[in-house]
Design a protein around this motif. Structure first.
Motif, PDB file in Angstrom:
ATOM      1  N   ARG A  35       0.835  -1.210   0.000  1.00 58.70           N
ATOM      2  CA  ARG A  35       0.000   0.000   0.000  1.00 58.70           C
ATOM      3  C   ARG A  35       0.868   1.257   0.000  1.00 58.70           C
ATOM      4  O   ARG A  35       0.506   2.271  -0.625  1.00 58.70           O
ATOM      5  CB  ARG A  35      -0.939  -0.016   1.211  1.00 58.70           C
ATOM      6  N   TRP A  36       1.991   1.213   0.700  1.00 55.82           N
ATOM      7  CA  TRP A  36       2.905   2.355   0.720  1.00 55.82           C
ATOM      8  C   TRP A  36       3.425   2.656  -0.685  1.00 55.82           C
ATOM      9  O   TRP A  36       3.531   3.826  -1.076  1.00 55.82           O
ATOM     10  CB  TRP A  36       4.054   2.054   1.672  1.00 55.82           C
ATOM     11  N   LEU A  37       3.721   1.614  -1.447  1.00 54.51           N
ATOM     12  CA  LEU A  37       4.179   1.818  -2.817  1.00 54.51           C
ATOM     13  C   LEU A  37       3.032   2.223  -3.740  1.00 54.51           C
ATOM     14  O   LEU A  37       3.200   3.083  -4.615  1.00 54.51           O
ATOM     15  CB  LEU A  37       4.832   0.539  -3.345  1.00 54.51           C
ATOM     16  N   LEU A  38       1.869   1.606  -3.555  1.00 54.67           N
ATOM     17  CA  LEU A  38       0.737   1.899  -4.427  1.00 54.67           C
ATOM     18  C   LEU A  38       0.249   3.333  -4.262  1.00 54.67           C
ATOM     19  O   LEU A  38      -0.293   3.924  -5.200  1.00 54.67           O
ATOM     20  CB  LEU A  38      -0.410   0.926  -4.147  1.00 54.67           C
ATOM     21  N   ARG A  39       0.417   3.882  -3.067  1.00 58.95           N
ATOM     22  CA  ARG A  39      -0.075   5.246  -2.792  1.00 58.95           C
ATOM     23  C   ARG A  39       1.028   6.287  -2.905  1.00 58.95           C
ATOM     24  O   ARG A  39       0.861   7.425  -2.470  1.00 58.95           O
ATOM     25  CB  ARG A  39      -0.672   5.288  -1.395  1.00 58.95           C
TER      26      ARG A  39
END
Length: 528
Positions: A35-39
């Motif tokens: 999620r950190w990478l996706l956002r």
């Protein structure tokens, strides 16, 4: 209490509880890091005061991917005159060719000639084509065909020299070709060869180590790396954010490597299932261990927790040599990149010094392994590089550290525990899960839940995350979509996932058995 009683009422509950805890931790780590990478917000193009960046690409038998890799990195946007791309080839490749030419008559006499026998003589992707051409030739012509194909194969140095001689693309980063003499060693040796020649690389741009070292980062990539177009801007954002929070530059910025560059398909049959399963396992490790540890280390360093608390929570960071940016003064202090694996050694040594580490939010892609021999070699080499953290501690004992001695000792002990878990964790946990019913129905239920979460559910989630993560990536030309198994193969991968931890045991155990029998060969290039 009998031995059976100790196993059922002590060992099984402990192992089953550890399995469940590990499953929850792994699932949470993967999800949070994904999620950190996706956002991730798009990096801001730097305007001024940008660091100097040196992109190092060590290559050995990489003739096939070299042109595309060089084109991708030299096309990365960055303010003019502040970065350069350096390809380091090695005379080891030429020396090996001279020795290998004498093997051709014996290989031509094999009927049929298997592609695996050609690994090391040709780039891995060409072995099958060469073997087919030799096998199709008449018996009397087989040696002529094989010799012709061998001699027609240019060296990586020749390929890069021709690329460096071509006029640069307008606005592109300058390309510098360095050639290392045959001095032995591995990737670290090629990198250190370039470190000794930074004046040759950056001097024409106005760089001087005496005045610009503090503003210089050395970035390291594999030859098959596919960088996001935002890569260099993301490094600047990460360095700037870290400096704003702490007042000093990070010693290491890790761009996360994800095995999503699907250049070659997996083989058919059971071998393909094993290799596709390892691809999923590598993706899980990239997110849930490598990236998670860098982020946890970074958070603990910035926290106000007392050191006795941070000491037990602080991880040993596994740096990855495909997307690793090291501050030049930090790598100089370490004495260069360590052998045999420059990335794990660098991460361990900086962790033991308590150096500031952070992560980039742009990803870099590399290829999954599509050959079992290269995979086993990788696991054995990674185990060897990680197994002696005491040596890394001794190598940096003379340097000023930001960690007390007790904290460094805990890091070394934790790494030893990780290595023991690598060798023994899968068989012990499997035995505990298999006998958990006799320890009690509650333990059996916990074991089933742990296995289900750690393997099938996590595999299904990673199969769904792979295309989503790929879609955050701005690829260079020619890069295909990530591996996308058909529905039937996906079901098989999910069902077979509990067996995958045992695949990772093959390389280390084979290495240890050969060491015991005094038959261990030196590690060579890890072929994909």
């Amino acid at each position: 209490m009998t031995a059976a009683g100790i196993w059922l009422h002590v060992a099984v509950p402990v192992l089953v509880t550890a399995l469940a805890a590990r499953a929850v931790w792994a699932a949470a780590s993967v999800e949070m890091c994904a999620r950190w990478l996706l956002r991730a917000p798009r990096p801001t193009p730097p305007a001024k005061d940008v660091p100097w960046l040196v992109v190092l690409l060590p290559m050995l038998r990489e003739q096939a991917v070299a042109p595309a890799t060089v084109a991708a990195f030299t096309a990365l946007p960055y303010p003019p005159g502040r970065a350069a791309v350096v390809v380091i080839t090695t005379e080891r490749e030429t020396s090996a060719r001279a020795r290998q030419r004498g093997q051709l008559p014996a290989l031509a006499g094999l009927a049929p000639l298997e592609p695996d026998r050609l690994l090391g003589l040709f780039p891995a992707h060409r072995c099958k084509t060469v073997a087919q051409a030799v096998n199709a030739a008449a018996p009397g012509d087989r040696l002529t065909v094989l010799t012709g194909l061998f001699d027609a194969q240019p060296t990586t140095a020749q390929t890069i020299a021709s690329l460096a001689a071509a006029p640069p693309e307008p606005g592109g980063l300058p390309l510098v070709h360095l050639h290392q003499p045959d001095t032995g060693g591995r990737k670290a040796g090629q990198l250190n060869h370039a470190l000794g020649r930074l004046d040759q690389v950056l001097g024409p741009l106005g760089w001087s180590e005496s005045t610009d070292a503090q503003a210089t980062f050395i970035t390291v990539y594999d030859a098959d790396a596919c960088p996001d177009a935002r890569t260099l801007h993301a490094f600047v954002d990460a360095a700037r954010a870290h400096r704003q929070r702490t007042g000093r530059p990070p010693a290491l910025i890790q761009q996360q490597r994800l095995p999503l560059a699907g250049r070659r398909p997996f083989p058919h049959g059971p071998l393909g299932v094993v290799l596709a399963g390892e691809w999923i396992y590598q993706l899980r490790r990239s997110l849930g261990i490598e990236l998670a540890r860098v982020r946890l280390h970074h958070r603990l360093a910035a926290s106000r927790l007392p050191e006795p608390v941070r000491m037990w929570a602080r991880p040993m960071v596994y740096a990855v040599g495909c997307g690793m940016a090291v501050h030049l003064p930090a790598v100089r202090a370490l004495g260069g990149f360590p052998e045999p694996m420059e990335d794990i050694g660098t991460g361990h040594r900086l962790s033991l010094l308590g150096a500031p580490l952070t992560a980039s939010r742009a990803i870099v892609l590399d290829e999954p392994y599509t050959h079992p021999g290269g995979l086993a070699n990788l696991h054995a080499l990674a185990f060897t590089a990680s197994a002696r953290p005491d040596r890394h501690a001794a190598a940096v004992a003379h340097l000023p550290a930001h960690l007390p001695a007790a904290s460094r000792l805990v890091l070394v002990a934790r790494e030893w525990a990780d290595e023991a878990a690598w060798l023994l964790g899968a068989p012990l946990t499997a035995a505990a899960a298999a006998s958990s019913w006799w320890a009690g129905p509650g333990w059996a239920a916990l074991a089933a839940a742990g296995v289900l979460l750690h393997c099938p559910l996590q595999t299904a989630r990673l199969l769904a995350l792979a295309p989503a993560l790929y879609n955050t990536f701005t690829p260079p030309p020619g890069i295909t979509s990530p591996p996308s198994p058909p529905a039937r193969r996906r079901a098989v991968l999910i069902a077979a996932s509990p067996l995958q931890p045992f695949v990772r045991l093959v390389g280390p155990w084979r290495h240890l058995i050969r060491l015991t029998a005094r038959r261990q060969r030196a590690f060579g290039k890890t072929e994909r």
